[in-house]
Design an enzyme around this catalytic site. Sequence first.
Site, PDB file in Angstrom:
ATOM      1  N   HIS A 190     -14.526  -9.028 -12.769  1.00 16.22           N
ATOM      2  CA  HIS A 190     -14.626 -10.338 -13.449  1.00 16.22           C
ATOM      3  C   HIS A 190     -15.709 -11.182 -12.613  1.00 16.22           C
ATOM      4  O   HIS A 190     -15.436 -12.262 -11.909  1.00 16.22           O
ATOM      5  CB  HIS A 190     -13.358 -11.156 -13.145  1.00 16.22           C
ATOM      6  CG  HIS A 190     -12.259 -10.680 -14.081  1.00 16.22           C
ATOM      7  ND1 HIS A 190     -10.884 -10.825 -14.003  1.00 16.22           N
ATOM      8  CD2 HIS A 190     -12.245  -9.974 -15.270  1.00 16.22           C
ATOM      9  CE1 HIS A 190     -10.169 -10.302 -15.033  1.00 16.22           C
ATOM     10  NE2 HIS A 190     -11.204  -9.378 -15.698  1.00 16.22           N
ATOM     11  N   ALA A 219     -12.544 -13.195  -7.385  1.00 15.84           N
ATOM     12  CA  ALA A 219     -11.331 -13.007  -6.836  1.00 15.84           C
ATOM     13  C   ALA A 219     -10.576 -12.131  -7.370  1.00 15.84           C
ATOM     14  O   ALA A 219      -9.315 -11.865  -7.000  1.00 15.84           O
ATOM     15  CB  ALA A 219     -10.619 -14.427  -6.661  1.00 15.84           C
ATOM     16  N   HIS A 220     -10.968 -11.251  -8.210  1.00 12.73           N
ATOM     17  CA  HIS A 220     -10.151 -10.199  -9.182  1.00 12.73           C
ATOM     18  C   HIS A 220     -10.861  -8.915  -8.833  1.00 12.73           C
ATOM     19  O   HIS A 220     -11.937  -8.709  -9.064  1.00 12.73           O
ATOM     20  CB  HIS A 220      -9.838 -10.561 -10.551  1.00 12.73           C
ATOM     21  CG  HIS A 220      -9.360 -11.865 -10.703  1.00 12.73           C
ATOM     22  ND1 HIS A 220      -9.615 -12.761 -11.968  1.00 12.73           N
ATOM     23  CD2 HIS A 220      -8.698 -12.874  -9.946  1.00 12.73           C
ATOM     24  CE1 HIS A 220      -8.893 -13.737 -11.886  1.00 12.73           C
ATOM     25  NE2 HIS A 220      -8.503 -13.693 -10.808  1.00 12.73           N
ATOM     26  N   GLN A 221      -9.955  -7.857  -8.383  1.00 17.76           N
ATOM     27  CA  GLN A 221     -10.450  -6.510  -8.401  1.00 17.76           C
ATOM     28  C   GLN A 221      -9.636  -5.642  -9.182  1.00 17.76           C
ATOM     29  O   GLN A 221      -8.259  -5.742  -8.996  1.00 17.76           O
ATOM     30  CB  GLN A 221     -10.713  -5.866  -7.224  1.00 17.76           C
ATOM     31  CG  GLN A 221     -11.464  -7.149  -6.282  1.00 17.76           C
ATOM     32  CD  GLN A 221     -10.773  -8.055  -5.506  1.00 17.76           C
ATOM     33  OE1 GLN A 221      -9.393  -7.737  -5.097  1.00 17.76           O
ATOM     34  NE2 GLN A 221     -11.071  -9.212  -5.346  1.00 17.76           N
TER      35      GLN A 221
END
Length: 769
Positions: A526, A700-702
């Site tokens: 993201h 901040a998203h994986q």
Amino acid sequence: MATLGTGLEEKDIPAEVVRLAALLQGGRPPRPCPLTPRQLESLAAFCDTLIPSVEVPGGVASDEDLARFYGTSASMATVPGHIAGLITKKHLHPELPLLPIMLWLLSTWCGTFAICGGASLSTSFPYFRKFSEVEEPRREEILMKLSRSCFGIKRLLFRSLKILTVRLYFQRADEMNGNPSWKAIGYCGRDPELPTLDDQRRRTAPVDEASERLFPNPQLMGPLYQALVDMSGPEQAPNFRALHELGSPVAGNGSPLTLQCDAVVVGSGSGGSVVAGVLANAGYRVIVLDKGRYFPTATLSLLEGPSHEQMYEKGGMVSSDDLGILVLAGATVGGGSAVNWSASIRTPDYVLNEWREEHGLKLFGEPAIREALEAVCARLGVSPSTSAGTPAERLSSAVLRRGCSTLGYPVVNIPVNAPPGHDCGWCHLGCKDGKKKSTLETWLADMTASGNGVILAGCRAVKVTTSRQKGGRRPVATGVIAKFKYGEVVVKSKVTVVACGALNTPGFLRRTGLKNPNIGRHLHLHPCVMAWGYFPDEITSDGWLGPEKKSYIGELLTTMSLVPVESTYGAIIQTPVLHPGAFAAVTPWTSSADFRRRMIRFPRTATLFALARDRGSGCSRKYPASLSYKLDAADEKTLQQGMERMLRILAAAGAEEVGTHHRDGEVFKVKGSSLEELESYVRRASGRGLRDSATPISTAHQMGSCRMGMDPRTSAVNENGETWEVGRLFVADTSVFPTALGINPMVTVQAIAYCTAQNILEVLQASSG
């Protein structure tokens, strides 16, 4: 007798609370310095070029706080020593070992000339000089050239030292939990409403007489204290009472410690905690392992620097190998749920349809996933934000709403997992009152209340143990081997669940011996780009943005806008949480004077970000040693469209100046400019390429690095969440997402983990039947 600055003596507070609280306080010394005096001299010169000690410039209304800020250089704030200490950290960044070499070269005249060129030369004999001897204006010129160099290693030198220097300078807290810059830039430091330990103690009371003897005033340790075994403290600290109460045999007095349970869960974030809670409530014995520490509300400081260091992966300093993308990931008990921004958005129907139709996963068309989404939202207490659209809304959120309304762009309120009135601006550093329904307050609390689970905190899992059953076609997971500060622990289990996150799960599975080529591939992040607008303190004509509004105060995330695109792989616009260290890290540096001017405007700078549902992907197979990610051309176009829209929104909301975070630092003055001039700037700024690392990209998203599928040739786990290669080995985190999600993933990962937990229950029931 020492106190904790609360008026309460240490003897009145549990030793574990004192120890954990100290980790989140300021004044911690740097790690041992591995640099030579010459290297340290070069590093100090570099840092002091970025942030020098100078007089307050003319035209700036000076006061004592501003004078202190301008007069405190990076080296006066001990930043070089802390950077030097970070160089010793293993796996902080794969190129970090090159820094000492570059610093040694800068300590010589020939090396300085090779790196810095003619700008380092003197007009008098001997002409050649080492970097620390070059006058400051010339050093600034050199840094600017390094940031734009055609040689990647030079750009990497500038970017790495710039990010480390400014971040440490603005987020570090001294022994008094202060910082020489904070008052000058209008930042209050930690939340002034943070309850002290004294307040916490008055609100709590011992549960019973036996608990009081074992752990004085246990409620200070939060809802998990009965199930928690902290393996990170002193050798005598781990209290195995919880293991005995669980009924798990404890073998051996030393290492290895051997435990037995029905299910072991590696990771306590949004995925692993759901599985742990569901299984424990069903009556099965569960052991949760987490490398992070547990920080109950009584220990929180809400200081940006110490909290990032203790509660985030790599101290909040994860990046791709080329520093092209900056990554935030939680690394504490509770995982990302303990430090996220409360956004609780259900999985969009178009994503569920895509996963069902294009990836063949029937799960996402069955009632089970809908029931899981309902159960998760109910347990999290998901409800509309009560500050959205009110005068209490955060500065950036109010700006986004205002700009969208003016332009006719869509704007929606974001549901949150927090009750009304939860308007804390520091919740990404831990929830000060436990109102945010993270896994600490929900699924892990459920496991604790059941009496069927324990959490081993500060315990790093090494690998899964397996055995091959007679007649079996594949090995079966039999437990986990983990290490803690003073030894090793072997957990024997009927089922093993891996939930280390999309960064760490692939490496853990590979250490176990799994060979599936999809493990670690297809990593989606993201990617986000940001734009900013400056809003002076003057009250606007209709009073919608009064001077009391600050960029860091108010509920973290309440508002978003969709960027219309032709496909489902578009972008959304949201608002980031930026306290001084994070704000400084992404702010462009073109000169020390310009940078300080931008930082002084920090409280009234509204920031928006565009988040792309990325088609492109990276690889985390070798993480933490390496993390690769390259922005896809289609994703670059999506982010450019988002940038164009953000700049228009900021200008329409009434910003005096707007800009991006591109390294050139261009600022457009909206006030006094014509519409044609604004349009020209927007086209130019949004049209810049984003794949050359000139504009910071963050995330901040994986997700997706062990994706779910119907074929082992294209996926790492099956529809039940079980790995193709090892039986009874399940994965329950964002790594199983078949594609990028496109929105905040907390609700989705918990719903999938809930379904995976139902599959595990069937396995456990069959094994005991």
